[in-house]
Design an enzyme around this catalytic site. Structure first.
Site, mmCIF file in Angstrom:
data_model
loop_
_atom_site.group_PDB
_atom_site.id
_atom_site.type_symbol
_atom_site.label_atom_id
_atom_site.label_comp_id
_atom_site.label_asym_id
_atom_site.label_seq_id
_atom_site.Cartn_x
_atom_site.Cartn_y
_atom_site.Cartn_z
ATOM 1 C CB SER A 67 -94.762 -14.887 75.570
ATOM 2 O OG SER A 67 -95.058 -15.442 74.348
ATOM 3 C CG ASP A 282 -94.756 -18.743 76.431
ATOM 4 O OD1 ASP A 282 -94.526 -18.515 75.234
ATOM 5 O OD2 ASP A 282 -95.813 -18.416 76.997
ATOM 6 N NE ARG A 502 -104.747 -5.249 67.739
ATOM 7 C CZ ARG A 502 -103.562 -5.655 68.160
ATOM 8 N NH1 ARG A 502 -102.507 -5.581 67.371
ATOM 9 N NH2 ARG A 502 -103.424 -6.134 69.374
ATOM 10 C CB SER A 504 -99.079 -2.995 70.059
ATOM 11 O OG SER A 504 -98.612 -3.886 71.050
ATOM 12 C CB THR A 506 -97.899 -6.914 73.919
ATOM 13 O OG1 THR A 506 -97.471 -6.774 72.571
ATOM 14 C CG2 THR A 506 -98.975 -7.967 73.998
ATOM 15 N NE ARG A 511 -98.272 -5.512 67.136
ATOM 16 C CZ ARG A 511 -97.017 -5.531 67.555
ATOM 17 N NH1 ARG A 511 -96.034 -5.131 66.767
ATOM 18 N NH2 ARG A 511 -96.714 -5.952 68.772
HETATM 19 C C1 16G Z 1 -100.353 -11.536 73.071
HETATM 20 C C2 16G Z 1 -101.467 -12.508 72.824
HETATM 21 C C3 16G Z 1 -101.451 -12.951 71.378
HETATM 22 C C4 16G Z 1 -101.535 -11.760 70.463
HETATM 23 C C5 16G Z 1 -100.457 -10.765 70.792
HETATM 24 C C6 16G Z 1 -100.718 -9.498 70.052
HETATM 25 C C7 16G Z 1 -102.303 -14.191 74.371
HETATM 26 C C8 16G Z 1 -101.961 -15.381 75.207
HETATM 27 N N1 16G Z 1 -101.298 -13.686 73.661
HETATM 28 O O1 16G Z 1 -99.106 -12.145 72.925
HETATM 29 O O2 16G Z 1 -102.580 -13.769 71.186
HETATM 30 O O3 16G Z 1 -101.389 -12.143 69.126
HETATM 31 O O4 16G Z 1 -100.506 -10.461 72.180
HETATM 32 O O5 16G Z 1 -99.755 -8.563 70.377
HETATM 33 O O6 16G Z 1 -103.423 -13.712 74.348
HETATM 34 P P1 16G Z 1 -99.977 -7.033 70.023
HETATM 35 O O7 16G Z 1 -101.230 -6.596 70.744
HETATM 36 O O8 16G Z 1 -98.742 -6.385 70.510
HETATM 37 O O9 16G Z 1 -100.144 -6.952 68.540
HETATM 38 ZN ZN ZN Z 2 -95.771 -17.392 73.960
#
Ligand code: 16G
Ligand code: ZN
Length: 548
Positions: A67, A282, A502, A504, A506, A511
């Protein structure tokens, strides 16, 4: 079947050997990490995708992408038959399979087969697509080698946007009722619906102008928009920039950069009066922006998009006098002003879910027409079967006054224009352009439907982000309690203050979101909360600094 399992084990131990024992989780958007660490996971996911397909007796989708993340990263996610995210219990299977030793792969596969009572003689089919990262090609071969171990059918679509992959999967599994399961089928469906909605209305009604400048994040969306243009009969004048010809994917450009930094991407010639749009790598996120005559940057994020779409749909439903429940799903990151506009000005129901598309999507299915958008620009609209039937009947009811039928026909065509499987930059862009054209609005008029409350989004690095536990809507911490108490005390000092913390899903960070009456107050409050997170939550690295 035994022979193929022998082959699985052999490949798992040799060519697709797991090089590191670091735990990797199937998170909000699948597996995501450095591309170099993903080869064995791709192979294993090839095996899992076949099991999922046999279990569901349907085509399963797989997208290789990271992404908006940097070019050296990559990732993989599985897509269920209706184009939705993989079911949660299979996310656990995915994580388990990804993390066992090479010799345990066979055992875990057998466990899944038994637990889910999968008939291995069932047919299976996989649709695969990838973004334009250089690493995606070899990762796709590793994946397909897993698929081939079980002698499954598959179709490799090559480069596609994530939402296109979701679209073809849904088409295939609805016996093509949703559309043709091809890239051309996608352009044709969207192009046709878009042109139908434009009708014979002039190309520049009111303040609207069909010129649009696209920052494609140097991602896969650039080429796809160029292909789509052939289906739009020049109704939109889209200039595609950051098209990957010389820039780096997601580097200082794209929807995520523009939203999180709240500034202009590189690579665009800026002109007052022009309308700009950014996709992510993406092409499943979208934000708009412009600069005003004082050279001030204005961002129109997922919140503003949600408000525009809610207004348009509400107006159409009012004209048709249809009693369908319209709702708007947002997250804690949505600006307070957006929530107020939707609920108070429009009188549309607002619901809040945790971050992550699958939560919003799920909640949106509770409405007849559910709009959902994350502030970061990911979102779409979903119509229930009941809503589609009612709209279709109204559109075809010749006893009704013409204006009601016309509004219902528009709603019918919108159903085709919108990618209901998942948020889609291309489909969302066409939807927004349709609405602006229909209202005769320019981007400034849209921007002014409400003023964002001043806000900031910061991050703090901590020793262990897993200690941060929130309530369902993520607005408050359950643990560490001491930290939530400290935040409450800080927030109470500010009028209209709001701040939440919260972990993250990812990245390895926490955050901190803050809103207050003025930007100066936002900076003070945000800094104070970041300091508490650092002190109580065991921050690592540099202490937070106050932004200028
Ligand atoms: C991912 C999620 C997106 C969310 C982001 C939060 C999908 C397809 N994508 O990119 O919806 O806003 O994570 O990121 O679910 P964070 O957890 O790092 O804040
Ligand atoms: Zn994306």
């Amino acid at each position: 079947m035994d022979t193929s399992f022998a082959h699985v084990t052999e490949l798992a131990k040799t060519k697709y050997h797991r090089k590191s024992d670091r735990y990797i989780n199937y998170g909000t958007a699948g597996f995501r990490t450095k591309a170099a660490d993903l080869t064995h996971i791709m192979f294993r996911m090839g095996l899992l995708a076949v099991l999922r397909s046999k279990y569901k007796k349907a085509t399963i989708g797989v997208m290789i992408t990271a992404s908006h993340n940097p070019v050296e990263d990559n990732g993989i996610k599985l897509v269920d038959p209706m184009g939705e995210m993989l079911a949660a219990n299979w996310e656990h299977y995915a994580s388990e399979l990804a993390n066992v030793t090479d010799s345990e792969v066979k055992t875990v596969l057998n466990k899944i087969i038994q637990e889910a009572t999968i008939d291995m003689s069932e047919k299976s089919n996989i649709f695969l697509a990838r973004d334009n990262r250089p690493s995606s090609v070899t990762l796709a071969s590793a994946f397909l080698e897993g698929v081939s171990c079980f002698k499954s059918h598959f179709h490799d679509f090559g480069e596609m946007t994530t939402p296109m992959l979701h679209y073809v999967v849904r088409c295939e599994n609805t016996q093509k009722r949703y559309g043709k399961p091809t890239e051309d089928g996608y352009y044709e469906k969207l192009g046709e619906a878009f042109l139908k909605l434009r009708g014979s209305k002039p190309s520049c009604p009111g303040l609207y102008k069909p010129r649009l400048i696209l920052d494609a994040a140097n991602g896969v969306g650039a080429e796809k928009v160029c292909l789509l243009k052939h289906h739009l009969n020049d109704a939109l004048d889209i200039e595609v920039l950051n098209d990957g010809s010389d820039g780096i994917l997601n580097h200082e450009c794209g929807a995520d950069f523009v939203k999180t930094r709240q500034k202009l991407p590189t690579g665009l010639p800026l002109k007052v009066g022009d309308r700009y749009v950014s996709f992510d790598g993406d092409a499943d996120r979208i934000v708009y922006f412009y600069i005003d005559k004082n050279s001030k940057f204005h961002l129109l994020d997922g919140d503003k998009i949600a408000c525009l779409v809610a207004k348009y749909l509400k107006d159409l439903l009012n004209t048709c006098e249809l009693d369908l429940k319209l709702g708007n799903v947002l997250t804690a990151y949505s600006n307070g002003s957006a929530k107020e506009y939707i609920s108070k000005t429009l009188g549309v129901d607002v619901a809040c879910t945790p971050t992550g598309v699958k939560h919003l999507h799920h909640k949106a299915t509770e409405y007849d027409i559910g709009i959902y958008f994350e502030a970061n620009g990911h979102g779409t609209v979903i119509f229930s079967g009941h809503a589609e039937d009612v709209i279709l009947n109204t559109a075809g009811n010749t006893e009704l006054p013409i204006e009601k039928r016309v509004a219902a026909q528009k709603l019918c065509t919108l159903v085709d224009l919108i990618n209901q499987a998942v948020g889609d930059s291309i489909s969302d862009m066409l939807l927004i352009e349709t609405i602006l054209h229909s209202l005769g609005w320019d981007v400034e008029k849209w921007s002014n439907i409400y003023q964002d409350r001043p806000y900031s989004l910061c991050q703090v690095k901590v020793k262990d982000k897993s200690i941060f536990k929130t309530t369902f809507d993520e607005q408050r911490l359950i643990e560490p309690k001491e930290l939530q108490d400290a935040i409450d005390e800080l927030v109470a000092k500010y009028t209209e203050g709001r701040s939440f913390v919260r972990a993250s899903g990812t990245e390895d960070i926490v955050r901190v979101y803050t809103e207050a009456k003025s930007l100066d107050e936002v900076k003070q409050l945000s800094f104070a909360v970041c300091e508490k997170v650092y002190d109580i939550g065991h921050g690592v690295g540099d202490r937070p600094v106050r932004s200028a």
